[in-house]
Design a protein around this motif. Sequence first.
Motif, PDB file in Angstrom:
ATOM      1  N   ASN A  80       0.814  -1.215   0.000  1.00 21.22           N
ATOM      2  CA  ASN A  80       0.000   0.000   0.000  1.00 21.22           C
ATOM      3  C   ASN A  80       0.843   1.258   0.000  1.00 21.22           C
ATOM      4  OD1 ASN A  80      -2.836  -1.032   0.364  1.00 21.22           O
ATOM      5  ND2 ASN A  80      -1.812  -2.076   2.063  1.00 21.22           N
ATOM      6  N   SER A 100      -2.963   4.916   4.953  1.00 18.77           N
ATOM      7  CA  SER A 100      -2.520   4.136   3.797  1.00 18.77           C
ATOM      8  C   SER A 100      -3.711   3.709   2.972  1.00 18.77           C
ATOM      9  CB  SER A 100      -1.730   2.900   4.251  1.00 18.77           C
ATOM     10  OG  SER A 100      -2.589   1.958   4.848  1.00 18.77           O
ATOM     11  N   THR A 101      -3.396   3.340   1.737  1.00 14.96           N
ATOM     12  CA  THR A 101      -4.423   2.739   0.891  1.00 14.96           C
ATOM     13  C   THR A 101      -4.700   1.340   1.436  1.00 14.96           C
ATOM     14  OG1 THR A 101      -2.738   1.899  -0.618  1.00 14.96           O
ATOM     15  CG2 THR A 101      -3.706   4.055  -1.150  1.00 14.96           C
ATOM     16  N   LYS A 102      -5.733   0.704   0.964  1.00  7.74           N
ATOM     17  CA  LYS A 102      -6.103  -0.635   1.455  1.00  7.74           C
ATOM     18  C   LYS A 102      -6.232  -1.597   0.279  1.00  7.74           C
ATOM     19  CE  LYS A 102      -6.382   0.551   5.745  1.00  7.74           C
ATOM     20  NZ  LYS A 102      -5.326   0.209   6.629  1.00  7.74           N
ATOM     21  N   ASN A 108       0.661 -10.120   3.301  1.00  8.10           N
ATOM     22  CA  ASN A 108       0.744  -8.894   4.099  1.00  8.10           C
ATOM     23  C   ASN A 108       1.847  -8.924   5.146  1.00  8.10           C
ATOM     24  OD1 ASN A 108      -1.210  -7.150   3.031  1.00  8.10           O
ATOM     25  ND2 ASN A 108      -2.838  -8.362   3.972  1.00  8.10           N
TER      26      ASN A 108
END
Length: 151
Positions: A80, A100-102, A108
Amino acid sequence: MLKKTLSVALLGSALLFAGCQSTPSSSAAEVNNLQTLQNRTWIATQIGSQMLKTNPSARNIPALQFDEATKRVSGADGCNRLMGTYQATGNTLVLSQMASTKMACIDNTLPNQFNTALANVTNYQVYNNTLKLLDRNGNLLVEFKSAKQPR
């Protein structure tokens, strides 16, 4: 007796003047650290004790940029995009308002490790092309190398 008094007076004067001399201030070093920290891309090479091997052409490799004018930090965590604000004084670094973006990521693990490390940053060290983000005990959280700029 006069020689002894004169010697004591000269020694005292020398000590007095030596004490008044300016000592090298840490502010010059602090300014240099800030200038080195800001306005360049830092690519993560290590998180904790784990070395990172990333392909330089890969997208969203863990990296940060510190913008001097806006006091904003941006970058990527391995999946992200990240953004937030920072305050740097001396060797202290505070990252705040991080967002942050998702994106849906296959793994992850790296982004989670990177974000956990960033959440614990309190100090930093800059030496030439190396940036170290440290916790309050001086433990290494993330190490970066400055990206090479094309000529």
